[in-house]
Design a protein around this motif. Structure first.
Motif, mmCIF file in Angstrom:
data_model
loop_
_atom_site.group_PDB
_atom_site.id
_atom_site.type_symbol
_atom_site.label_atom_id
_atom_site.label_comp_id
_atom_site.label_asym_id
_atom_site.label_seq_id
_atom_site.Cartn_x
_atom_site.Cartn_y
_atom_site.Cartn_z
ATOM 1 N N MET A 1 61.559 132.978 35.558
ATOM 2 C CA MET A 1 60.247 132.339 35.611
ATOM 3 C C MET A 1 60.188 131.386 36.813
ATOM 4 N N PRO A 2 59.075 131.395 37.562
ATOM 5 C CA PRO A 2 58.943 130.449 38.674
ATOM 6 C C PRO A 2 58.957 129.015 38.178
ATOM 7 N N MET A 3 59.401 128.112 39.030
ATOM 8 C CA MET A 3 59.383 126.706 38.681
ATOM 9 C C MET A 3 57.990 126.142 38.935
ATOM 10 N N HIS A 4 57.514 125.291 38.023
ATOM 11 C CA HIS A 4 56.185 124.710 38.153
ATOM 12 C C HIS A 4 56.257 123.195 38.069
ATOM 13 N N SER A 5 55.286 122.545 38.682
ATOM 14 C CA SER A 5 55.119 121.111 38.477
ATOM 15 C C SER A 5 54.883 120.857 36.993
ATOM 16 N N ARG A 6 55.239 119.652 36.550
ATOM 17 C CA ARG A 6 55.107 119.322 35.129
ATOM 18 C C ARG A 6 54.008 118.280 34.934
ATOM 19 N N HIS A 7 53.228 118.470 33.886
ATOM 20 C CA HIS A 7 52.145 117.542 33.559
ATOM 21 C C HIS A 7 52.267 117.265 32.062
ATOM 22 N N VAL A 8 52.811 116.084 31.726
ATOM 23 C CA VAL A 8 53.244 115.809 30.356
ATOM 24 C C VAL A 8 52.429 114.659 29.772
ATOM 25 N N PRO A 9 51.660 114.903 28.699
ATOM 26 C CA PRO A 9 50.925 113.807 28.050
ATOM 27 C C PRO A 9 51.890 112.772 27.489
ATOM 28 N N MET A 10 51.595 111.489 27.725
ATOM 29 C CA MET A 10 52.414 110.407 27.185
ATOM 30 C C MET A 10 51.688 109.084 27.380
ATOM 31 N N THR A 11 52.211 108.054 26.750
ATOM 32 C CA THR A 11 51.647 106.716 26.912
ATOM 33 C C THR A 11 52.238 106.051 28.154
ATOM 34 N N VAL A 12 51.605 104.960 28.588
ATOM 35 C CA VAL A 12 52.136 104.197 29.716
ATOM 36 C C VAL A 12 53.538 103.683 29.392
ATOM 37 N N ALA A 13 53.732 103.219 28.149
ATOM 38 C CA ALA A 13 55.048 102.708 27.750
ATOM 39 C C ALA A 13 56.113 103.795 27.852
ATOM 40 N N GLU A 14 55.777 105.008 27.448
ATOM 41 C CA GLU A 14 56.730 106.124 27.554
ATOM 42 C C GLU A 14 57.002 106.464 29.012
ATOM 43 N N TYR A 15 55.960 106.429 29.828
ATOM 44 C CA TYR A 15 56.107 106.726 31.256
ATOM 45 C C TYR A 15 57.067 105.740 31.925
ATOM 46 N N GLU A 16 56.924 104.463 31.583
ATOM 47 C CA GLU A 16 57.767 103.440 32.218
ATOM 48 C C GLU A 16 59.241 103.599 31.869
ATOM 49 N N LEU A 17 59.538 104.306 30.780
ATOM 50 C CA LEU A 17 60.929 104.490 30.361
ATOM 51 C C LEU A 17 61.520 105.834 30.787
ATOM 52 N N LEU A 18 60.787 106.573 31.604
ATOM 53 C CA LEU A 18 61.313 107.852 32.085
ATOM 54 C C LEU A 18 62.464 107.624 33.061
ATOM 55 N N PRO A 19 63.487 108.471 33.050
ATOM 56 C CA PRO A 19 64.532 108.396 34.081
ATOM 57 C C PRO A 19 63.927 108.695 35.456
ATOM 58 N N PHE A 20 64.464 108.060 36.480
ATOM 59 C CA PHE A 20 64.032 108.337 37.849
ATOM 60 C C PHE A 20 64.821 109.529 38.381
ATOM 61 N N GLU A 21 64.118 110.564 38.829
ATOM 62 C CA GLU A 21 64.746 111.773 39.368
ATOM 63 C C GLU A 21 64.528 111.826 40.880
ATOM 64 N N PRO A 22 65.575 111.718 41.696
ATOM 65 C CA PRO A 22 65.391 111.701 43.153
ATOM 66 C C PRO A 22 64.643 112.919 43.692
ATOM 67 N N GLY A 23 64.792 114.064 43.043
ATOM 68 C CA GLY A 23 64.164 115.283 43.547
ATOM 69 C C GLY A 23 62.708 115.455 43.166
ATOM 70 N N TRP A 24 62.188 114.539 42.334
ATOM 71 C CA TRP A 24 60.813 114.691 41.843
ATOM 72 C C TRP A 24 60.031 113.400 42.029
ATOM 73 N N GLN A 25 58.787 113.541 42.464
ATOM 74 C CA GLN A 25 57.854 112.430 42.466
ATOM 75 C C GLN A 25 57.122 112.419 41.128
ATOM 76 N N CYS A 26 56.925 111.249 40.567
ATOM 77 C CA CYS A 26 56.255 111.156 39.272
ATOM 78 C C CYS A 26 55.144 110.121 39.352
ATOM 79 N N GLU A 27 53.944 110.525 39.001
ATOM 80 C CA GLU A 27 52.788 109.645 38.978
ATOM 81 C C GLU A 27 52.158 109.682 37.585
ATOM 82 N N TYR A 28 51.472 108.603 37.244
ATOM 83 C CA TYR A 28 50.824 108.546 35.925
ATOM 84 C C TYR A 28 49.326 108.337 36.097
#
Length: 266
Positions: A1-28
């Motif tokens: 399967m091709p790799m796709h960008s991810r769009h994951v529903p979550m709260t701001v609090a959950e977003y702030e606790l995400l691990p930082f991945e050097p290979g991916w940019q993450c915006e909320y």
């Protein structure tokens, strides 16, 4: 399967606790975390020397006539990697044709006779992998390395590059430059296991420093940071911090190009 960008529903609090991945940019925004690839090639260098290897199939010199047949293997190999995240099937085929044309036509640099392809002895002599090299300003360069998924895990990539490196040694070449996408963990592991060493890179050091700083804060917030793990992460943070500070001094003295090895590749 091709790799796709991810769009994951979550709260701001959950977003702030995400691990930082050097290979991916993450915006909320809009109640979702949006992950898209971060373009950052990691440039590596190998000291050329004779290599013992065992090939799982026939390996021979690559020629321009191989380009059309290699395209399908290129698509199968790279179609599931971060480098081609979100590509359609047609865009992937076009990218494969373009990359192989640019290599064999010499647009990227003079193709080297050390380049190698792998031949499947059981399926109509089909080409199942390639290590394509060209002449760069400072050293030979590993332009394209790919192996069909059906042949991955058999050390075929290692055999292809080892054979090419042995040819470079015969030519008197001393170094081989390569690069990998910072988010491609399989490529990173392969380069390190083969013996490639990452070139000094300020942006890479900053990304890994940010990752370990983020992990220390995140684990503390989750109350999940045993002393042994804290000590390990703090030691890692100190190492990246020292590297960042040293590379920033180099940049101040010599300019940013001195700590951005991808400029030398380009």
């Amino acid at each position: 399967m091709p790799m796709h960008s991810r769009h994951v529903p979550m709260t701001v609090a959950e977003y702030e606790l995400l691990p930082f991945e050097p290979g991916w940019q993450c915006e909320y925004y809009d109640g979702q975390a949006h992950f898209t690839p971060r373009y950052h090639p990691v440039v590596t260098m190998l000291q050329v020397g004779l290599r013992a290897f065992t090939a799982p199939c026939l390996i021979r010199p690559a020629t321009a006539a191989d380009a059309a047949e290699l395209a399908a293997t290129y698509v199968a190999s790279f179609g599931v990697t971060i480098e081609y995240c979100d590509y359609t099937a047609e865009a992937m085929r076009n990218a494969a044709a373009r990359a192989l044309h640019e290599h064999f036509s010499g647009e990227r640099g003079n193709p080297l006779s050390a380049s190698r392809v792998a031949v499947d002895p059981h399926r109509d002599k089909r080409l199942v992998g390639a290590a394509l090299l060209f002449t760069g300003r400072e050293s030979a360069r590993l332009d394209l390395l790919f192996v069909h998924p059906g042949w991955q895990g058999r050390r075929l990539a290692t055999a292809l590059v080892a054979d090419a490196v042995n040819q470079l040694h015969c030519y008197g070449e001393r170094r081989l430059m390569s690069r990998y996408h910072i988010g491609n963990d399989a490529s990173r592991r392969w380069h390190q296991q083969f013996g490639f060493i990452e070139e000094p890179d300020l942006q890479r050091a900053r990304l890994y420093l940010r990752a370990v700083q983020s992990e220390l804060w995140r684990r503390a917030q989750l109350n999940d940071l045993p002393e042994t793990e804290r000590a390990r992460l703090e030691n890692e943070r100190a190492q990246w911090q020292a590297q960042v500070e040293e590379l920033e001094r180099v940049a101040d003295l010599q300019g940013f190009e001195a700590v951005c090895p991808d400029y030398r590749w380009l």
